[in-house]
Every structure is written in structure tokens, then in C-alpha cells.
Design a protein around this motif. Structure first.
Motif, PDB file in Angstrom:
ATOM      1  N   GLU A  12       0.814  -1.213   0.000  1.00  0.00           N
ATOM      2  CA  GLU A  12       0.000   0.000   0.000  1.00  0.00           C
ATOM      3  C   GLU A  12       0.849   1.265   0.000  1.00  0.00           C
ATOM      4  OE1 GLU A  12      -3.683   1.983   2.603  1.00  0.00           O
ATOM      5  OE2 GLU A  12      -2.463   0.360   3.425  1.00  0.00           O
ATOM      6  N   ARG A  13       2.011   1.238   0.642  1.00  0.00           N
ATOM      7  CA  ARG A  13       2.884   2.415   0.661  1.00  0.00           C
ATOM      8  C   ARG A  13       3.313   2.814  -0.741  1.00  0.00           C
ATOM      9  NH1 ARG A  13       7.880   0.915   2.991  1.00  0.00           N
ATOM     10  NH2 ARG A  13       7.328  -1.116   2.098  1.00  0.00           N
ATOM     11  N   HIS A  14       3.690   1.817  -1.519  1.00  0.00           N
ATOM     12  CA  HIS A  14       4.170   2.088  -2.880  1.00  0.00           C
ATOM     13  C   HIS A  14       3.042   2.601  -3.768  1.00  0.00           C
ATOM     14  CE1 HIS A  14       6.896  -0.959  -1.132  1.00  0.00           C
ATOM     15  NE2 HIS A  14       7.837  -0.204  -1.696  1.00  0.00           N
ATOM     16  N   LEU A  15       1.853   2.020  -3.624  1.00  0.00           N
ATOM     17  CA  LEU A  15       0.731   2.477  -4.429  1.00  0.00           C
ATOM     18  C   LEU A  15       0.376   3.920  -4.065  1.00  0.00           C
ATOM     19  CD1 LEU A  15      -1.481   2.011  -6.490  1.00  0.00           C
ATOM     20  CD2 LEU A  15      -2.895   1.008  -4.671  1.00  0.00           C
TER      21      LEU A  15
ATOM     22  N   VAL B  68      -0.425   6.963   5.150  1.00  0.00           N
ATOM     23  CA  VAL B  68       0.029   5.573   5.047  1.00  0.00           C
ATOM     24  C   VAL B  68       1.411   5.417   5.666  1.00  0.00           C
ATOM     25  CG1 VAL B  68       0.741   3.770   3.425  1.00  0.00           C
ATOM     26  CG2 VAL B  68      -1.391   5.021   3.044  1.00  0.00           C
ATOM     27  N   MET B  69       2.303   6.371   5.389  1.00  0.00           N
ATOM     28  CA  MET B  69       3.666   6.273   5.887  1.00  0.00           C
ATOM     29  C   MET B  69       3.744   6.491   7.393  1.00  0.00           C
ATOM     30  SD  MET B  69       5.745   5.479   3.422  1.00  0.00           S
ATOM     31  CE  MET B  69       7.388   6.053   3.842  1.00  0.00           C
ATOM     32  N   ARG B  70       2.911   7.367   7.899  1.00  0.00           N
ATOM     33  CA  ARG B  70       2.966   7.692   9.313  1.00  0.00           C
ATOM     34  C   ARG B  70       1.875   6.993  10.125  1.00  0.00           C
ATOM     35  NH1 ARG B  70       5.548  12.680  10.293  1.00  0.00           N
ATOM     36  NH2 ARG B  70       4.995  12.303  12.468  1.00  0.00           N
ATOM     37  N   ASP B  71       0.894   6.420   9.431  1.00  0.00           N
ATOM     38  CA  ASP B  71      -0.212   5.701  10.072  1.00  0.00           C
ATOM     39  C   ASP B  71      -0.957   6.596  11.048  1.00  0.00           C
ATOM     40  OD1 ASP B  71      -0.775   2.756  12.120  1.00  0.00           O
ATOM     41  OD2 ASP B  71      -1.897   3.539  10.414  1.00  0.00           O
ATOM     42  N   GLN B  72      -1.117   7.873  10.642  1.00  0.00           N
ATOM     43  CA  GLN B  72      -1.937   8.794  11.431  1.00  0.00           C
ATOM     44  C   GLN B  72      -2.420   9.890  10.501  1.00  0.00           C
ATOM     45  OE1 GLN B  72       0.243  10.889  14.434  1.00  0.00           O
ATOM     46  NE2 GLN B  72       2.097  11.005  13.229  1.00  0.00           N
ATOM     47  N   PRO B  73      -3.519  10.542  10.818  1.00  0.00           N
ATOM     48  CA  PRO B  73      -4.046  11.579   9.928  1.00  0.00           C
ATOM     49  C   PRO B  73      -3.097  12.753   9.808  1.00  0.00           C
ATOM     50  CG  PRO B  73      -5.205  11.587  12.030  1.00  0.00           C
ATOM     51  CD  PRO B  73      -4.347  10.349  12.007  1.00  0.00           C
ATOM     52  N   VAL B  74      -3.128  13.407   8.667  1.00  0.00           N
ATOM     53  CA  VAL B  74      -2.246  14.545   8.432  1.00  0.00           C
ATOM     54  C   VAL B  74      -2.467  15.631   9.468  1.00  0.00           C
ATOM     55  CG1 VAL B  74      -1.652  16.368   6.790  1.00  0.00           C
ATOM     56  CG2 VAL B  74      -2.132  14.060   5.972  1.00  0.00           C
ATOM     57  N   SER B  75      -3.736  15.792   9.954  1.00  0.00           N
ATOM     58  CA  SER B  75      -4.027  16.854  10.913  1.00  0.00           C
ATOM     59  C   SER B  75      -3.295  16.648  12.230  1.00  0.00           C
ATOM     60  CB  SER B  75      -5.521  16.906  11.174  1.00  0.00           C
ATOM     61  OG  SER B  75      -5.998  15.662  11.663  1.00  0.00           O
ATOM     62  N   ALA B  76      -2.833  15.423  12.489  1.00  0.00           N
ATOM     63  CA  ALA B  76      -2.139  15.152  13.748  1.00  0.00           C
ATOM     64  C   ALA B  76      -0.631  15.328  13.632  1.00  0.00           C
ATOM     65  CB  ALA B  76      -2.454  13.725  14.211  1.00  0.00           C
TER      66      ALA B  76
ATOM     67  N   ARG C  23      -2.796  11.385   1.561  1.00  0.00           N
ATOM     68  CA  ARG C  23      -3.032   9.950   1.751  1.00  0.00           C
ATOM     69  C   ARG C  23      -1.716   9.202   1.918  1.00  0.00           C
ATOM     70  NH1 ARG C  23      -5.069   5.856   4.127  1.00  0.00           N
ATOM     71  NH2 ARG C  23      -5.114   3.948   2.882  1.00  0.00           N
ATOM     72  N   TYR C  24      -0.713   9.574   1.130  1.00  0.00           N
ATOM     73  CA  TYR C  24       0.591   8.916   1.234  1.00  0.00           C
ATOM     74  C   TYR C  24       1.212   9.162   2.608  1.00  0.00           C
ATOM     75  CZ  TYR C  24       5.478   7.781   0.173  1.00  0.00           C
ATOM     76  OH  TYR C  24       6.750   7.258   0.192  1.00  0.00           O
ATOM     77  N   ILE C  25       1.111  10.396   3.086  1.00  0.00           N
ATOM     78  CA  ILE C  25       1.652  10.711   4.410  1.00  0.00           C
ATOM     79  C   ILE C  25       0.942   9.896   5.483  1.00  0.00           C
ATOM     80  CG2 ILE C  25       1.875  12.536   6.147  1.00  0.00           C
ATOM     81  CD1 ILE C  25       2.302  14.505   3.837  1.00  0.00           C
TER      82      ILE C  25
END
Length: 237
Positions: free
Chosen positions: A41-44, A227-235, A223-225
Motif C-alpha cells: 500500500e505504501r508504494h501504491l 500511510v507512511m505515518r499511520d496517522q491523519p495529516v491533521s495530527a 493519503r501517502y503521508i
């Protein structure tokens, strides 16, 4: 996923997938026991973000942002994206300035706030370009500054500054010199502004298209961020 699966999901070639991984745009893939690349999923998410960002940033800009996220430098990636939005904002400001100047030219009146005399470094700073760009435009006979009698320094008057603003905006729209020449010549000789109006309209459409592309690319990047960080961008900090 295999390389072909990832490529199909993003609508690119398998060779492009390998190339993007090789330069660090995509995270490094895992290998199966038989040595084949395996993607997840990270690569996609990375590949979809890249393909979405390219229309608004170009390949080089999109790669820089994806590589920053892949390296864990999310703040740098977001700063690069902010810079792209700022450049678009400046492009719109330049359009408004040229439209105001053009109106003054058509009415045969000087721009009210146009500086009377600038040297090459001052004009370059005003436009946000290198001094070498101004010299290239001069060599292409698009600008014709005068020279100070004592020092020989280039001096740009109000008309030169107007022309330089126009040239800069048209170059930002990828106009070649042979397309810019008749626009500048028409303004100088007859005050005709129709060619410039058409060019500015094209530039506005281009900016709108680029802004929409950046918006779509930013959503994919978010969305990529995640997936990479496993948390919402707002956090993110």
C-alpha cells in the motif's frame, strides 16, 4: 503487488515504476525469496501521489516532495508544496499587475507606481529572476536598456520595466521568444494590446489548471503521508 500490478493500478509503465524506485521517489521494495520485487500500500500511495502531483509541479518537483516524505522529512515536503502554491499566487499577482499596466498603456498613460530608473540587479530582484535572464532577454532584442554615461551600467526605465514584467509572465507560460517578439513590438509601435490580452487569458487558464492539479495532488500526498505515518495529516506536528 508485482511491478505490473502496481503499474496498472497507477496507469504507468513497469519501467517507470522501477525508475522511480531507483531514484528514491518510491520506497524501496521488498524482495520475494525468488528475488522478485513486491510492493504494498505504501508504494501504491506514493505512485498515485507522484502521478497526481506531476501536472501541477512537473516531474522534478513531484520527485522532490515524494523523496522528502520517503525520507521521513514531512515538514520539508509540505514546505515544498507551500512554495508551489506561493509561486502560483505570485503568478496571479503578476497577471493583475500586467493587466493594470496594459490598461495604462492603452490609455497612453504611464503606470502610476512604476519606478523611473532601475539597474539590472534591482530589476532582477523586482521580478524575482536572475540578472542573467535579463541579459538573455536583451540579447534576444526583447529589452533595450540604456547605459549610464559614466559607468556603462544598464538602466531600465518605466517602459523597460513594463516590458520585463510582460516577458517574465509570458516566459512563465512557456512562450518562446519568437512568440513574445510580436507582442512586445505591438505594444511599442502601436499600443495594440490584443495579442497580449490573448496571451494573458491563456496564462490565466494555465494557472487555473495548475492550481486544480496541485489541489488533486495535495489530496493524494495527504493519503501517502497517512500511510507512511499511520496517522491523519491533521495530527502531524
Amino acid at each position: 503487488m508485482r511491478p505490473v500490478d502496481l503499474a496498472r493500478a497507477a496507469g504507468v509503465s513497469t519501467q517507470q515504476v522501477r525508475n522511480l524506485e531507483a531514484v528514491g521517489t518510491l520506497p524501496e521494495s521488498e524482495r520475494s525469496t525468488s528475488g522478485y520485487r513486491r510492493y504494498d500500500e505504501r508504494h501504491l500511495a506514493a505512485l498515485l501521489a507522484y502521478t497526481a502531483l506531476v501536472p501541477g509541479l512537473g516531474a522534478t518537483g513531484a520527485r522532490a516532495i515524494l523523496e522528502a516524505v520517503g525520507a521521513g522529512e514531512v515538514a520539508r515536503a509540505l514546505a515544498l508544496l507551500d512554495g508551489a502554491h506561493a509561486a502560483l499566487h505570485q503568478g496571479r499577482a503578476s497577471l493583475r499587475e500586467i493587466e493594470r499596466t496594459m490598461a495604462a498603456v492603452v490609455d497612453h498613460e504611464p503606470a502610476s507606481d512604476a519606478p523611473v530608473r532601475l539597474r539590472v540587479g534591482e530589476l532582477a530582484r523586482l521580478l524575482g529572476v536572475r540578472t542573467s535572464a535579463l541579459r538573455v532577454w536583451e540579447a534576444a532584442h526583447l529589452l533595450t536598456p540604456t547605459r549610464e554615461p559614466d559607468t556603462g551600467y544598464r538602466v531600465y526605465g518605466a517602459q523597460d520595466i513594463r516590458d520585463a514584467r510582460i516577458i517574465h509572465t509570458l516566459r512563465e507560460s512557456h512562450y518562446l521568444f519568437d512568440r513574445i517578439h510580436p507582442i512586445i513590438d505591438g505594444l511599442r509601435r502601436t499600443g495594440s494590446s490584443q495579442a497580449l490580452r490573448d496571451a494573458l487569458a491563456d496564462r490565466r487558464v494555465s494557472l487555473d489548471r495548475q492550481s486544480a492539479a496541485l489541489l488533486a495532488g495535495a489530496a493524494r500526498l495527504g493519503r501517502y503521508i497517512e500511510v507512511m505515518r499511520d496517522q491523519p495529516v491533521s495530527a502531524l506536528p
